[in-house]
Design a protein around this motif. Sequence first.
Motif, PDB file in Angstrom:
ATOM      1  N   ASN A 251       0.667  -1.147  -0.004  1.00  0.00           N
ATOM      2  CA  ASN A 251       0.107  -0.013   0.335  1.00  0.00           C
ATOM      3  C   ASN A 251       1.025   1.365   0.059  1.00  0.00           C
ATOM      4  O   ASN A 251       0.992   2.128   0.833  1.00  0.00           O
ATOM      5  CB  ASN A 251      -0.909  -0.011   1.399  1.00  0.00           C
ATOM      6  CG  ASN A 251      -1.788  -1.049   1.120  1.00  0.00           C
ATOM      7  OD1 ASN A 251      -3.021  -1.440   0.665  1.00  0.00           O
ATOM      8  ND2 ASN A 251      -1.338  -2.195   1.848  1.00  0.00           N
ATOM      9  N   GLU A 253       0.658   3.990  -1.616  1.00  0.00           N
ATOM     10  CA  GLU A 253      -0.094   5.257  -1.684  1.00  0.00           C
ATOM     11  C   GLU A 253      -0.570   5.599  -0.208  1.00  0.00           C
ATOM     12  O   GLU A 253      -0.721   6.745   0.138  1.00  0.00           O
ATOM     13  CB  GLU A 253      -1.111   5.144  -2.493  1.00  0.00           C
ATOM     14  CG  GLU A 253      -2.546   4.435  -1.991  1.00  0.00           C
ATOM     15  CD  GLU A 253      -2.249   2.797  -2.004  1.00  0.00           C
ATOM     16  OE1 GLU A 253      -3.153   1.859  -1.600  1.00  0.00           O
ATOM     17  OE2 GLU A 253      -1.126   2.463  -2.654  1.00  0.00           O
ATOM     18  N   ARG A 254      -0.359   4.811   0.839  1.00  0.00           N
ATOM     19  CA  ARG A 254      -1.103   5.018   2.301  1.00  0.00           C
ATOM     20  C   ARG A 254       0.074   5.213   3.020  1.00  0.00           C
ATOM     21  O   ARG A 254       0.321   5.744   4.218  1.00  0.00           O
ATOM     22  CB  ARG A 254      -1.536   3.738   2.997  1.00  0.00           C
ATOM     23  CG  ARG A 254      -2.833   3.360   2.033  1.00  0.00           C
ATOM     24  CD  ARG A 254      -4.077   4.170   2.064  1.00  0.00           C
ATOM     25  NE  ARG A 254      -4.379   4.253   3.352  1.00  0.00           N
ATOM     26  CZ  ARG A 254      -5.256   3.512   3.889  1.00  0.00           C
ATOM     27  NH1 ARG A 254      -5.799   2.369   3.218  1.00  0.00           N
ATOM     28  NH2 ARG A 254      -5.931   3.558   5.164  1.00  0.00           N
ATOM     29  N   ARG A 256       1.972   8.337   2.696  1.00  0.00           N
ATOM     30  CA  ARG A 256       1.918   9.773   2.045  1.00  0.00           C
ATOM     31  C   ARG A 256       1.674  10.625   3.427  1.00  0.00           C
ATOM     32  O   ARG A 256       2.425  11.499   3.429  1.00  0.00           O
ATOM     33  CB  ARG A 256       0.649  10.143   1.367  1.00  0.00           C
ATOM     34  CG  ARG A 256      -0.615  10.065   2.121  1.00  0.00           C
ATOM     35  CD  ARG A 256      -1.498  10.725   1.130  1.00  0.00           C
ATOM     36  NE  ARG A 256      -2.960  10.347   1.668  1.00  0.00           N
ATOM     37  CZ  ARG A 256      -3.848   9.339   1.681  1.00  0.00           C
ATOM     38  NH1 ARG A 256      -3.501   8.218   0.880  1.00  0.00           N
ATOM     39  NH2 ARG A 256      -5.072   9.570   1.988  1.00  0.00           N
ATOM     40  N   SER A 257       1.385  10.153   4.492  1.00  0.00           N
ATOM     41  CA  SER A 257       1.530  10.752   5.709  1.00  0.00           C
ATOM     42  C   SER A 257       1.419   9.738   7.058  1.00  0.00           C
ATOM     43  O   SER A 257       0.981   8.533   6.793  1.00  0.00           O
ATOM     44  CB  SER A 257       0.323  11.755   5.962  1.00  0.00           C
ATOM     45  OG  SER A 257      -0.992  11.211   6.053  1.00  0.00           O
ATOM     46  N   SER A 260      -2.063   8.918   7.512  1.00  0.00           N
ATOM     47  CA  SER A 260      -2.606   7.772   6.757  1.00  0.00           C
ATOM     48  C   SER A 260      -2.083   6.292   6.966  1.00  0.00           C
ATOM     49  O   SER A 260      -2.928   5.494   6.856  1.00  0.00           O
ATOM     50  CB  SER A 260      -2.191   8.032   5.227  1.00  0.00           C
ATOM     51  OG  SER A 260      -2.583   7.198   4.445  1.00  0.00           O
ATOM     52  N   ALA A 263      -3.981   4.941  10.046  1.00  0.00           N
ATOM     53  CA  ALA A 263      -5.268   4.480   9.576  1.00  0.00           C
ATOM     54  C   ALA A 263      -5.110   3.075   8.779  1.00  0.00           C
ATOM     55  O   ALA A 263      -6.053   2.245   8.842  1.00  0.00           O
ATOM     56  CB  ALA A 263      -6.048   5.373   8.607  1.00  0.00           C
ATOM     57  N   LEU A 264      -4.088   3.105   8.033  1.00  0.00           N
ATOM     58  CA  LEU A 264      -3.950   1.653   7.453  1.00  0.00           C
ATOM     59  C   LEU A 264      -3.856   0.471   8.240  1.00  0.00           C
ATOM     60  O   LEU A 264      -4.295  -0.566   8.105  1.00  0.00           O
ATOM     61  CB  LEU A 264      -2.910   1.751   6.208  1.00  0.00           C
ATOM     62  CG  LEU A 264      -2.208   0.436   5.846  1.00  0.00           C
ATOM     63  CD1 LEU A 264      -3.390  -0.019   4.993  1.00  0.00           C
ATOM     64  CD2 LEU A 264      -1.033   0.724   5.080  1.00  0.00           C
ATOM     65  N   TYR A 338       6.209   4.266  11.163  1.00  0.00           N
ATOM     66  CA  TYR A 338       6.211   5.212   9.910  1.00  0.00           C
ATOM     67  C   TYR A 338       7.504   5.931   9.665  1.00  0.00           C
ATOM     68  O   TYR A 338       8.059   6.072   8.483  1.00  0.00           O
ATOM     69  CB  TYR A 338       5.018   6.113  10.050  1.00  0.00           C
ATOM     70  CG  TYR A 338       5.036   7.090   8.840  1.00  0.00           C
ATOM     71  CD1 TYR A 338       4.349   6.787   7.789  1.00  0.00           C
ATOM     72  CD2 TYR A 338       5.638   8.456   9.126  1.00  0.00           C
ATOM     73  CE1 TYR A 338       4.404   7.892   6.571  1.00  0.00           C
ATOM     74  CE2 TYR A 338       5.329   9.390   8.104  1.00  0.00           C
ATOM     75  CZ  TYR A 338       4.747   9.080   6.918  1.00  0.00           C
ATOM     76  OH  TYR A 338       4.612   9.953   5.888  1.00  0.00           O
TER      77      TYR A 338
END
Length: 402
Positions: A251, A253-254, A256-257, A260, A263-264, A338
Amino acid sequence: MTATRPEATQVLGGADTHADTIHVAAIDALGRDLGDREFPTTPTGYRDALAFLVAFGALTVIGIEGTSSYGAGLTRAAQAAGIAVREVIRPERSVRRLQGKSDPIDAYQAARAVLSQRAAAAPKDEHTEAIRALNNARRSAVKARTAAMNQIHHMLITAPTLVREKYRPLKEKALVNALAACRPSTKDPTSHGVLTALKTLARRHQFLTEQADDLHQQIRDLAQAANPHLMSLRGVGPATAAQLLITAGGNPERLRSEASFAALCGTAPVPASSGKTTRHRLSRGGDRAANCALHTIALVRMTSDPRTRAYVRTQRDRGRDHAEITRLLKRAIAREVYRSLTRGLAAPELTDLRPARQAKNITLTAAAKALGTYPSKIVRTELGTYPDCDLADRYRQWLLAA
């Protein structure tokens, strides 16, 4: 269908993928159909499919369903040719019910999804596919091993008295070893059959254990090579690191922050306030495997990390329950993970510890006693298999002062 468009035409491609065939379609910048055709899922078929699309004009991007499954080969071929790829989600049932379904229809819908920006996600990161494959194989081996152990226990409950009384008191490892080495030569046909079955299950358990351990070592090596800093975080082992890398690679694209990614992983705070009560609850969405990995890390830290244990005591004094504290910890761990995944942080240097200890003729037992830990933990930190960064800092300072 032959290509008749000039090269200046901007072309967007779409692909509906299957096990043996792919169906590609081309549209222009206004969404008008240019052509479609089916190709086999072979290297030659992928080249011919891209050549078919390029013949209509300047192919800028192609939307592909299943970039990490049936569309993986076409995705690799497109990326190697310098063509941007977007992950396409299959249409909703309501859309398929109204517009029908066929390979050409699905291919055109994939192209239009790119044109409308509904398909804006980057394809899955194929560099995590090796970790994913090994992780899936290990999980299936562990599951089958657990099933074999459950069968052994259940079979012993109804086994003949002599068999049951001989083996039932043994613990798991001793039980498996004893059953695997037994010789079912009893004259009683019932006992012979039960012992034969138990011996087979025990040998299966041993084989699956060896297989799971071997896969675990390979996963650790790949995870260490992929992101050594992630493996250096407290409480992060090969299994949890592998799952977090799989989730992030699947993922992109998840990432990006930080929010995000949280939440994933299902750790974003969800409001659960009512009346005079103001609180948040655990999220039930997101990738449950990633959420489980973060939960495992939180449990490890709650039992072995002094700072985490102090934090838990402080939160309990404030009236928070276990679920709320766990949610807060998982959210903080997601933030830490992250940063490790996105910033390319360097892992702490550990290779100097063992030579420094050996140069001063200090034994593992003496070092462990001085630092208030176990020799095995010193070894794991020195080798970097399960490093404890806080311990490594204290260890290095102690060695310099020794």
